[in-house]
Design a protein around this motif. Structure first.
Motif, PDB file in Angstrom:
ATOM      1  N   PHE A 178       0.802  -1.223   0.000  1.00 42.17           N
ATOM      2  CA  PHE A 178       0.000   0.000   0.000  1.00 42.17           C
ATOM      3  C   PHE A 178       0.834   1.272   0.000  1.00 42.17           C
ATOM      4  O   PHE A 178       0.310   2.355   0.190  1.00 42.17           O
TER       5      PHE A 178
ATOM      6  N   ARG B 144      -0.332   3.290  -2.915  1.00 41.76           N
ATOM      7  CA  ARG B 144      -1.768   3.562  -3.009  1.00 41.76           C
ATOM      8  C   ARG B 144      -2.075   4.845  -2.260  1.00 41.76           C
ATOM      9  O   ARG B 144      -1.333   5.265  -1.379  1.00 41.76           O
ATOM     10  N   PRO B 145      -3.214   5.501  -2.609  1.00 38.65           N
ATOM     11  CA  PRO B 145      -3.556   6.759  -1.921  1.00 38.65           C
ATOM     12  C   PRO B 145      -3.838   6.545  -0.433  1.00 38.65           C
ATOM     13  O   PRO B 145      -4.125   5.427   0.004  1.00 38.65           O
TER      14      PRO B 145
ATOM     15  N   ASP C 199      -6.980   4.699   0.636  1.00 32.54           N
ATOM     16  CA  ASP C 199      -6.921   3.240   0.590  1.00 32.54           C
ATOM     17  C   ASP C 199      -6.208   2.675   1.811  1.00 32.54           C
ATOM     18  O   ASP C 199      -6.601   1.650   2.367  1.00 32.54           O
TER      19      ASP C 199
ATOM     20  N   VAL D  35     -10.712  -3.952  -0.719  1.00 35.57           N
ATOM     21  CA  VAL D  35      -9.795  -2.818  -0.847  1.00 35.57           C
ATOM     22  C   VAL D  35      -8.493  -3.265  -1.511  1.00 35.57           C
ATOM     23  O   VAL D  35      -7.918  -2.560  -2.337  1.00 35.57           O
TER      24      VAL D  35
ATOM     25  N   PRO E 124      -8.797   5.717  -7.453  1.00 35.88           N
ATOM     26  CA  PRO E 124      -8.497   5.937  -6.029  1.00 35.88           C
ATOM     27  C   PRO E 124      -8.371   7.419  -5.685  1.00 35.88           C
ATOM     28  O   PRO E 124      -7.774   8.181  -6.433  1.00 35.88           O
ATOM     29  N   ALA E 125      -8.956   7.754  -4.580  1.00 41.09           N
ATOM     30  CA  ALA E 125      -9.015   9.168  -4.204  1.00 41.09           C
ATOM     31  C   ALA E 125      -7.654   9.672  -3.769  1.00 41.09           C
ATOM     32  O   ALA E 125      -6.839   8.917  -3.265  1.00 41.09           O
TER      33      ALA E 125
END
Lengths: 348, 396
Positions: free
Chosen positions: A126, A129-130, A133, B355, B394-395
């Motif tokens: 992760f 990832r943003p 998330d 997720v 994705p934000a």
């Protein structure tokens, strides 16, 4: 004067817990850039290590004593914990008595390992990832851990007493020349404060005075450059994740006599700890510690009767329940970086 | 097939209306055809649609949306207490109050973005929760929760002589009125409260569709994609995000109001942050940023919550009774932790899986499956525009 001193002392133990959890959160955020919503769950797992150890220590052989009877007339059952039969009466009893501090030794490797597995198994994927998330996946993990604990230990709080020596309270006021019974303070809370100060100091010393710590700090400042210098920074960051998990776990272990462990204690602390981190400044270790203690003490001041009376006199509701959030909102709006936040960290 | 739905709003809307209206018939074979659950589908569907307008479009992750739900519930119940048991004034007040509340919170919270925004909304929600529990007891009735009493004035309703609490109604049509019909051996329950919630859901869905397709919706998407660029081109994004926040707060207020309509009481636990987490779960699970996703996510979670939490070890033993005894016990012993009271564990695992592997939610999964089938049929037709455009990016 004595009332103020008492509130400061009262705030210290909660503040210590906030500071320890916030320290771990900041370590993870500062090194890996990951927002860990499962950190409260790590705190809770630490606490349940104590419960587990206590259960293991209390495993007993059950013998019947035919010479005595209980109140129903049945032969009296005597439970002898294995520990007692192995180490003798006094030694065994004192081991059980000291189970909370002993749990520290057991919890440390468990939490380190747990941290490694969590980082390698989940968080690693992760990094890129943003943040949303990251929040979501660790939030899911927190639910899972919480429910596992609930399935095994039930939903009720489990009392875990401190060692007998520390169970009483002592008169802190007399120590500094005040009247008797003015400032009474339980021993264990003082132990907790001393313990957290020790942990915080050792984490800082570790980062400040060892080569390893130096590399980690360099990596926090500029991960890419450190990587280009041929240092395996990922490995070190993984270790730091383990350390952060261990800090949270140990904080949980020592907190058990103050607040009996239950499955949702992690979540309760997590929300507040996040607020603490934000107030302290995202990515600032000293800011996290400072704001942890500050908010803990503020919280206990807000619950003073005098303060409540003051707000009532102004026709305002008392703010003891919401003081932390209120402070957080004010700080975030006036000093967006938090108390000691560096420029360029998490600024959009 | 799904791509056709998404490209054809009218067809999608029509199917949605049919699905909602025929809800009791469609869901009866799955054991979900009773009013209480059906109402919850609609209410949480509305809640999730509203949350999606904020999170799915702008990427702002609010962790405090339950506060608006709670405020909506409280204001609706107050309307029932003071004015009338008719649901319309209650709902209107719920929307207005939650909208104002969202305006205040949004105005402050939206000055920051990213994780700070999440924490600010979380702090506000927890603050409202604590206040509702403690100092606001005269308004919220604290731990007991706000309830109807016989002594309430209810100005428009006239004197209550029945001696029992009146039920919520829509111009005389009681919300708990249920028409039972025997059909193919099943009992179909057509409930007034469900249809009222269903109509509001259809309206909410239609509105959200209009927002998605409007220039305003496009602007919100632009904010999600790159807010900096918008700022540099001289667009002030604050009014847009604030509007989205208030709209989604009003949706939550409607959901809270409907909750009070179907069951006229309101408690502070509705505002707790776990409740905010739930709506996040629903939206992500279904697929943030898609039209249908949040409704599907809400329905999915509420349905399985209901079904899973009813399964106990007797049921499990019944299922696996064909197996040899030892094996049966082992399997039941393992599964036991995932059903019944352990349902949240399953939900947490499922959520993590979604997720990790499927950031676009169930909708994305369905789209993938459908695409795979389609590509088998007509491999040469590679120019079909992918409808993952609609799925979540994705934000930031």
């Amino acid at each position: 004067m004595d009332a103020i001193l008492l509130q400061i002392l009262n705030g210290l133990d909660k503040g210590s817990a906030y500071a320890l959890i916030a320290l771990g959160l900041t370590l993870i955020f500062g090194t890996l850039g990951v927002v860990n919503f499962a950190h409260g769950a790590l705190f809770m797992i630490g606490a349940f290590c104590v419960v587990t150890l206590q259960r293991i220590l209390n495993l007993s052989t059950v013998t019947l004593d035919p010479t005595k009877t209980d109140f129903l007339g049945n032969p009296l059952t005597i439970k002898t914990p294995y520990i007692v039969s192995w180490f003798g009466e006094s030694m065994g009893a004192s081991i059980i008595n000291w189970s909370v501090p002993l749990a520290l030794i057991v919890t440390l490797p468990i939490m380190l390992l747990f941290g490694f597995i969590m980082e390698r198994g989940l968080i690693k994927h992760f990094y890129k990832r943003p943040h949303a998330d990251q929040i979501l996946v660790t939030f899911g993990l927190a639910i899972v851990l919480q429910e596992i604990i609930k399935a095994f230990y039930g939903a009720n709080p489990i009392p875990t007493p401190a060692p007998e020596v520390f169970r009483g309270s002592f008169d802190f006021g007399v120590l500094i020349g005040m009247a008797e019974n003015a400032v009474i303070y339980p021993y264990w809370r003082l132990v907790y404060f001393a313990f957290s100060a020790l942990v915080i100091a050792s984490v800082f010393a570790f980062l400040q005075f060892t080569t390893f710590g130096m590399v980690v700090r360099a990596g926090m400042a500029d991960r890419e450059t450190v990587g280009l210098l041929g240092i395996n920074i990922d490995k070190r960051f993984t270790i730091m994740f383990g350390v952060a998990a261990a800090v949270a776990g140990l904080a949980g272990v020592m907190y058990t006599p103050i607040n009996s462990p239950n499955y949702h204690m992690g979540m309760d602390f997590l929300v507040l700890s996040f607020v603490v981190v934000v107030v302290g400044g995202m990515g600032s270790l000293s800011g996290a510690v400072l704001s942890g203690f500050m908010l803990g003490i503020l919280e206990s001041f807000a619950s003073m009767n005098e303060v409540k009376g003051f707000f009532e006199a102004l026709y305002l509701p008392s703010i003891d329940q919401i003081i932390i959030y209120l402070v957080a909102i004010i700080i975030l709006l006036t000093r967006p970086r938090g108390l000691m936040g560096r420029a360029g960290v998490m600024e959009e | 097939m799904i791509s056709k739905f998404q490209n054809n709003d009218r067809l999608l809307m029509l199917l949605f209306i049919i699905a909602v209206l025929a809800g009791p018939i469609i869901l009866a074979p799955f054991g979900a055809g009773y009013p209480d659950l059906l109402q919850r589908f609609c209410i949480f569907g509305i809640f999730a649609i509203g949350f999606n307008i904020l999170f799915g479009l702008t990427g702002y992750l609010s962790f405090g949306h339950a506060a608006f739900l709670g405020v909506g519930s409280y204001s609706a119940v107050w309307m029932f207490k003071l004015l009338t048991m008719n649901v319309i004034p209650g709902l209107i007040l719920a929307v207005i109050v939650s909208g104002l509340f969202a305006l205040v919170i949004g105005f402050i919270s939206l000055r920051r973005s990213g994780i700070y925004f999440s924490i600010l909304t979380l702090a506000f929600a927890q603050m409202s929760f604590s206040l509702a529990y403690s100092v606001l007891t005269p308004i919220t009735n604290g731990e007991t929760g706000l309830q109807l009493t016989l002594q309430d004035p209810r100005v428009l309703d006239g004197v209550n002589t029945t001696g029992s609490l009146p039920s919520t109604n829509l111009f005389g049509l009681a919300m708990n009125a249920t028409q039972k019909v025997e059909f193919l051996g099943m009992t179909l329950q057509f409930n007034a409260g469900y249809y009222f919630c269903g109509l509001v859901l259809i309206l909410a869905f239609y509105l959200s569709m209009r927002i998605f397709r409007s220039p305003f919706g496009l602007m919100l998407r632009a904010i999600k994609t790159n807010q900096n660029r918008l700022n540099y081109t001289g667009v002030n994004t604050r009014p847009y995000t604030l509007a989205a926040f208030v709209i989604s707060g009003m949706y939550a207020g409607v959901a809270g109001g409907l909750m009070a309509c179907t069951d006229p009481l309101a408690g502070a636990e509705r505002m707790q942050w776990t409740a905010s987490g739930e709506v996040v779960l629903m939206t992500i699970l279904g697929g943030a940023g898609t039209l249908l996703g949040p409704v599907i996510g809400a329905g999915f979670i509420k349905y399985f919550e209901n079904i899973f939490s009813k399964i106990n070890d007797n049921v499990l033993h019944g299922w696996f009774s064909f197996m040899p005894d030892g094996l049966e016990d082992i399997i039941v012993g393992i599964l036991y932790y995932f059903v019944g009271k352990g349902w949240l564990l399953t939900l947490g695992l499922l959520f993590m899986m979604v997720v990790i592997f499927l950031p676009g939610g169930l909708i994305q999964g369905l789209t993938h499956i459908v695409e795979r089938f389609q590509s088998k049929d007509k491999k040469q037709d590679a120019s079909v525009p992918s409808d993952t455009d609609n799925a979540v990016k994705p934000a930031e």
